[in-house]
Design an enzyme around this catalytic site. Structure first.
Site, PDB file in Angstrom:
ATOM      1  N   ASP A 118       0.851  -1.199   0.000  1.00 29.71           N
ATOM      2  CA  ASP A 118       0.000   0.000   0.000  1.00 29.71           C
ATOM      3  C   ASP A 118       0.882   1.242   0.000  1.00 29.71           C
ATOM      4  O   ASP A 118       2.034   1.205   0.446  1.00 29.71           O
ATOM      5  CB  ASP A 118      -0.924   0.010   1.227  1.00 29.71           C
ATOM      6  CG  ASP A 118      -2.147   0.893   0.983  1.00 29.71           C
ATOM      7  OD1 ASP A 118      -2.303   1.382  -0.160  1.00 29.71           O
ATOM      8  OD2 ASP A 118      -2.940   1.088   1.912  1.00 29.71           O
ATOM      9  N   GLY A 119       0.340   2.311  -0.498  1.00 28.12           N
ATOM     10  CA  GLY A 119       1.057   3.577  -0.484  1.00 28.12           C
ATOM     11  C   GLY A 119       0.193   4.634   0.185  1.00 28.12           C
ATOM     12  O   GLY A 119      -1.027   4.487   0.280  1.00 28.12           O
ATOM     13  N   ASP A 133      -4.596  -2.441  -3.107  1.00 30.12           N
ATOM     14  CA  ASP A 133      -5.916  -1.818  -3.259  1.00 30.12           C
ATOM     15  C   ASP A 133      -5.878  -0.756  -4.358  1.00 30.12           C
ATOM     16  O   ASP A 133      -6.828  -0.018  -4.556  1.00 30.12           O
ATOM     17  CB  ASP A 133      -6.443  -1.267  -1.929  1.00 30.12           C
ATOM     18  CG  ASP A 133      -5.561  -0.169  -1.370  1.00 30.12           C
ATOM     19  OD1 ASP A 133      -4.681   0.326  -2.101  1.00 30.12           O
ATOM     20  OD2 ASP A 133      -5.749   0.207  -0.194  1.00 30.12           O
ATOM     21  N   ILE A 191      37.366 -17.938  17.249  1.00 33.44           N
ATOM     22  CA  ILE A 191      38.050 -19.040  17.939  1.00 33.44           C
ATOM     23  C   ILE A 191      39.409 -18.561  18.429  1.00 33.44           C
ATOM     24  O   ILE A 191      39.991 -19.159  19.315  1.00 33.44           O
ATOM     25  CB  ILE A 191      38.219 -20.285  17.025  1.00 33.44           C
ATOM     26  CG1 ILE A 191      39.087 -19.976  15.809  1.00 33.44           C
ATOM     27  CG2 ILE A 191      36.879 -20.866  16.621  1.00 33.44           C
ATOM     28  CD1 ILE A 191      39.599 -21.219  15.099  1.00 33.44           C
ATOM     29  N   ASP A 236      -1.551  -0.152   5.138  1.00 38.71           N
ATOM     30  CA  ASP A 236      -1.968   1.242   5.168  1.00 38.71           C
ATOM     31  C   ASP A 236      -1.316   1.947   6.360  1.00 38.71           C
ATOM     32  O   ASP A 236      -0.770   3.045   6.250  1.00 38.71           O
ATOM     33  CB  ASP A 236      -3.503   1.278   5.256  1.00 38.71           C
ATOM     34  CG  ASP A 236      -4.017   2.699   5.271  1.00 38.71           C
ATOM     35  OD1 ASP A 236      -3.659   3.440   4.342  1.00 38.71           O
ATOM     36  OD2 ASP A 236      -4.733   3.071   6.225  1.00 38.71           O
ATOM     37  N   ASP A 246      37.648  -9.326  14.789  1.00 40.13           N
ATOM     38  CA  ASP A 246      38.267  -8.007  14.628  1.00 40.13           C
ATOM     39  C   ASP A 246      37.849  -7.297  13.336  1.00 40.13           C
ATOM     40  O   ASP A 246      37.491  -6.119  13.357  1.00 40.13           O
ATOM     41  CB  ASP A 246      39.799  -8.109  14.727  1.00 40.13           C
ATOM     42  CG  ASP A 246      40.395  -9.150  13.782  1.00 40.13           C
ATOM     43  OD1 ASP A 246      39.616  -9.858  13.099  1.00 40.13           O
ATOM     44  OD2 ASP A 246      41.635  -9.257  13.718  1.00 40.13           O
ATOM     45  N   GLU A 300       2.582   3.531  -4.322  1.00 45.64           N
ATOM     46  CA  GLU A 300       2.043   2.184  -4.577  1.00 45.64           C
ATOM     47  C   GLU A 300       3.092   1.343  -5.321  1.00 45.64           C
ATOM     48  O   GLU A 300       3.335   0.190  -4.991  1.00 45.64           O
ATOM     49  CB  GLU A 300       0.787   2.258  -5.451  1.00 45.64           C
ATOM     50  CG  GLU A 300      -0.370   3.022  -4.853  1.00 45.64           C
ATOM     51  CD  GLU A 300      -1.095   2.233  -3.774  1.00 45.64           C
ATOM     52  OE1 GLU A 300      -1.958   2.811  -3.116  1.00 45.64           O
ATOM     53  OE2 GLU A 300      -0.781   1.039  -3.573  1.00 45.64           O
ATOM     54  N   HIS A 339      -9.699   0.164   2.355  1.00 48.87           N
ATOM     55  CA  HIS A 339     -10.412   0.403   3.617  1.00 48.87           C
ATOM     56  C   HIS A 339     -11.448  -0.676   3.918  1.00 48.87           C
ATOM     57  O   HIS A 339     -12.478  -0.432   4.503  1.00 48.87           O
ATOM     58  CB  HIS A 339     -11.075   1.791   3.611  1.00 48.87           C
ATOM     59  CG  HIS A 339     -10.094   2.866   3.264  1.00 48.87           C
ATOM     60  ND1 HIS A 339      -9.075   3.222   4.111  1.00 48.87           N
ATOM     61  CD2 HIS A 339      -9.939   3.606   2.140  1.00 48.87           C
ATOM     62  CE1 HIS A 339      -8.337   4.165   3.523  1.00 48.87           C
ATOM     63  NE2 HIS A 339      -8.844   4.406   2.333  1.00 48.87           N
ATOM     64  N   GLY A 396      44.818 -19.639  15.020  1.00 46.72           N
ATOM     65  CA  GLY A 396      44.996 -18.602  16.027  1.00 46.72           C
ATOM     66  C   GLY A 396      45.683 -17.359  15.515  1.00 46.72           C
ATOM     67  O   GLY A 396      45.914 -16.417  16.262  1.00 46.72           O
ATOM     68  N   ARG A 397      46.043 -17.392  14.245  1.00 48.05           N
ATOM     69  CA  ARG A 397      46.637 -16.228  13.586  1.00 48.05           C
ATOM     70  C   ARG A 397      47.689 -15.492  14.406  1.00 48.05           C
ATOM     71  O   ARG A 397      48.791 -15.953  14.567  1.00 48.05           O
ATOM     72  CB  ARG A 397      45.526 -15.273  13.161  1.00 48.05           C
ATOM     73  CG  ARG A 397      45.292 -15.379  11.703  1.00 48.05           C
ATOM     74  CD  ARG A 397      44.362 -14.370  11.170  1.00 48.05           C
ATOM     75  NE  ARG A 397      43.310 -13.976  12.075  1.00 48.05           N
ATOM     76  CZ  ARG A 397      42.338 -13.181  11.727  1.00 48.05           C
ATOM     77  NH1 ARG A 397      42.288 -12.706  10.505  1.00 48.05           N
ATOM     78  NH2 ARG A 397      41.392 -12.852  12.585  1.00 48.05           N
TER      79      ARG A 397
HETATM   80  O1  F6P Z   1      40.168 -15.786  12.698  1.00 42.95           O
HETATM   81  C1  F6P Z   1      39.702 -17.056  12.681  1.00 42.95           C
HETATM   82  C2  F6P Z   1      40.502 -17.936  11.770  1.00 42.95           C
HETATM   83  O2  F6P Z   1      40.009 -19.234  11.882  1.00 42.95           O
HETATM   84  C3  F6P Z   1      42.009 -17.910  12.005  1.00 42.95           C
HETATM   85  O3  F6P Z   1      42.377 -18.654  13.127  1.00 42.95           O
HETATM   86  C4  F6P Z   1      42.527 -18.402  10.678  1.00 42.95           C
HETATM   87  O4  F6P Z   1      43.830 -17.956  10.412  1.00 42.95           O
HETATM   88  C5  F6P Z   1      41.573 -17.790   9.710  1.00 42.95           C
HETATM   89  O5  F6P Z   1      40.380 -17.543  10.412  1.00 42.95           O
HETATM   90  C6  F6P Z   1      41.297 -18.652   8.517  1.00 42.95           C
HETATM   91  O6  F6P Z   1      40.413 -18.004   7.655  1.00 42.95           O
HETATM   92  P1  F6P Z   1      39.832 -18.680   6.323  1.00 42.95           P
HETATM   93  O7  F6P Z   1      38.697 -19.561   6.726  1.00 42.95           O
HETATM   94  O8  F6P Z   1      39.369 -17.527   5.513  1.00 42.95           O
HETATM   95  O9  F6P Z   1      40.922 -19.464   5.690  1.00 42.95           O
END
Ligand code: F6P
Length: 533
Positions: free
Chosen positions: A11-12, A71, A312, A136, A289, A49, A126, A356-357
């Site tokens: 509706d508009g 409508d 993780i 409406d 992050d 509409e 209506h 764990g990067r």
């Molecule tokens: O940041 C979570 C993580 O699982 C890191 O531990 C890992 O280096 C990275 O992501 C891997 O990312 P992708 O799934 O893009 O390879």
């Protein structure tokens, strides 16, 4: 494949001709229902509409069946009586010889009707048709009433939130938040989504719109209302029902399939517009992050944000723990336990590479829990001589095997971490294999490396993560209720609190080599591959 059927009402509303106007639509799909609305300043009733129909149909996947109720005889007849074909033939001139208004919207509608199977149904304006009345209301409440200085925004919001009496039906307008999961998946994401939806719905009667595939869904306006039915039964499920992406950045956006090494387009304005059009007051970003940094940028553009820390890696500042970490550590610990048997039976040095990067939390925790003899983390660059000393010392005491747990970002002193892929999308990996080969060369002992990889991100969350995720999600709903925005929920000690987003995106929380935990590991004979012990 049978197609899906959607029931759509549109509706508009327009207070002048031309004048400020609004549009509203309700989209029903099985048990799911979504309401959308929006407004424009200079416009006409017909335009509204059309807008309602276009915006509603955009949400429906191509190939599906739609029963569209309106409508507006004008809109329905255009399709049912073949006016559009006539306009197209006449170069978009009406039978009265005038140019067709709102041509860009008609073209969009035509494009959408090519992709969908639409049945146009005229409903009586209506009448007692509740969904038509609901549209409406949505359209009338969406009328922009900004006086140019934003003074009436509050009034408009209050109208939006008011309980509207429509015919015999009492309809409660509810506040809305959006939610998305961004970055790599991890156990507990579904538990958080469930907690946000249930926490917001049960306690406050608020609605949650879920966007699919992280920030991509926000840019592409791909999402729908998720209610407690949609989140039922997902508490123990790994992954995310919303899907995720760690590539799609609204500020540097590339269409699907493009090269991520090229520069993209800034689509942040589209993302913000989509939130506004859906009546979403605040965006809940469940991410690590990268996703929280994007969330922070949106908050600087005026989008109210609530962050929930996920990864993780456990490397986010402003919270003691992130959900997903405990599950990853549990998986890694179980793997180390299993690797122990081969190490012992074959008298080998077994190397286990964990994720764990930039932070060694998984390696440290799983290494301690699994009885790793040597733990290598990015925070403590290692030396091969120290690792060899430890292995030889064990041998001299009759232990003919050793277990090394190495974080993917760990590296020898004076060297850079090893990458499998560099460039705009970086991927760590390979250090486990390198350590294994080097140890074999230096000790003469047989060695094997195992990379746990994405096993650590998969599967059911542990009970700890389910509980933490639930507490985080409920806290996010509470912050929304209190309108405490631009904050990230967090845990400190055992208390669920919140920190400012700004605090949450500065730096990386890494293992402190001087910490009690590292010292406890050393105290039971664990080596970190460096002269510390
Ligand atoms: O940041 C979570 C993580 O699982 C890191 O531990 C890992 O280096 C990275 O992501 C891997 O990312 P992708 O799934 O893009 O390879």
């Amino acid at each position: 494949m049978p197609t899906e059927e959607y029931i759509v009402y549109t509706d508009g509303a327009c207070s002048g001709n031309p004048g400020p106007g609004g549009w509203g639509a309700v989209i029903r799909h099985g048990d799911l229902e979504e309401e959308i609305s929006g407004g424009e300043q200079l416009t006409t009733n017909q335009r509204m509409e059309l807008r309602a129909a276009v915006e509603a149909l955009k949400i429906i996947p191509a190939g599906d069946r739609v029963k569209l109720h309106s409508d507006s005889a004008y809109l329905v007849n255009c399709f049912n009586q073949g006016w559009i074909e006539k306009w197209q033939k006449n170069g978009w001139i009406t039978s009265k010889g005038e140019p067709v208004q709102n041509r860009e919207l008609w073209l969009q509608l035509l494009e959408l009707s090519d992709k969908l199977e639409i049945e146009w149904v005229k409903v009586k304006g209506h009448s007692s048709d509740q969904l038509n009345q609901r549209c409406d209301q949505l359209a009338r409440h969406a009328i922009p009433c900004d006086d140019g200085e934003g003074k009436n925004d509050k009034l408009q919001q209050e109208q939006m939130l008011a309980t509207a009496k429509v015919g015999e039906v009492e309809i409660k307008e509810s506040r809305r938040m959006g939610v998305l999961t961004g970055g790599g998946d991890c156990p507990g994401l579904n538990a958080v989504i469930r907690a946000v939806v249930k926490g917001a719905g049960y306690q406050y009667n608020y609605q949650v719109v879920g966007f699919n595939n992280g920030f991509k869904g926000l840019v592409e306006n791909d999402g729908c209302v998720i209610d407690d039915y949609a989140v039922s039964g997902i508490l123990n499920r790994g992954g995310t029902i919303l899907g995720t992406s760690n590539r799609d950045n609204p500020f540097d956006y590339r269409p699907e399939g493009s090269d991520y090494n090229n520069t993209g387009e800034d689509r942040s304005a589209d993302a913000i517009k989509n939130l506004k059009n859906r009546g979403i007051e605040c965006l809940v970003v469940i991410g690590g992050d990268g996703s929280l940094l994007l969330a922070h940028r949106f908050s600087e553009l005026g989008v109210p944000i609530i962050g929930i820390p996920k990864t993780i890696d456990n490397d986010l500042p402003a919270t003691d723990v992130t959900f997903g970490f405990d599950s990853a550590v549990t998986t890694a610990t179980e793997a180390i336990d299993k690797i122990h048997t081969t190490a012992e039976s074959h008298h080998r040095v077994m190397v286990v590479e964990v994720m764990g990067r930039y932070a060694g939390w998984i390696a440290l925790q799983a290494g301690m829990a699994g009885g790793g003899d040597i733990i290598l983390i990015p925070e403590l660059p290692f030396q091969y001589s120290c690792i060899v000393d430890k292995i030889m010392d064990r041998r001299s005491r009759g232990k003919k095997f050793s277990i090394i747990v190495v974080a993917e970002g760990a590296h020898p002193r004076g060297e850079e971490p090893l990458y499998k892929q560099k460039g705009s999308v970086k991927r760590l990996g390979g250090i486990g294999e390198q350590v294994s080969r080097e140890i074999e060369r230096l000790t003469g002992m047989e060695s094997r490396a195992t990379v746990l990889g994405h096993l650590q991100r998969g599967g059911s969350p542990t009970s700890y993560d389910r509980v933490l995720a639930t507490r985080f999600g409920v806290k996010a709903a509470e912050l929304f209720h209190e309108k405490k925005y631009n904050r990230m929920v967090c845990i400190r000690g055992n208390k669920i609190e919140s920190a400012t987003l700004a605090e949450a995106v500065i730096g990386t929380r890494r293992v402190d080599p001087e910490s009690e935990q590292v010292k406890a590991a050393m105290a039971v004979g664990t080596s970190f591959g460096c002269p510390l012990n």
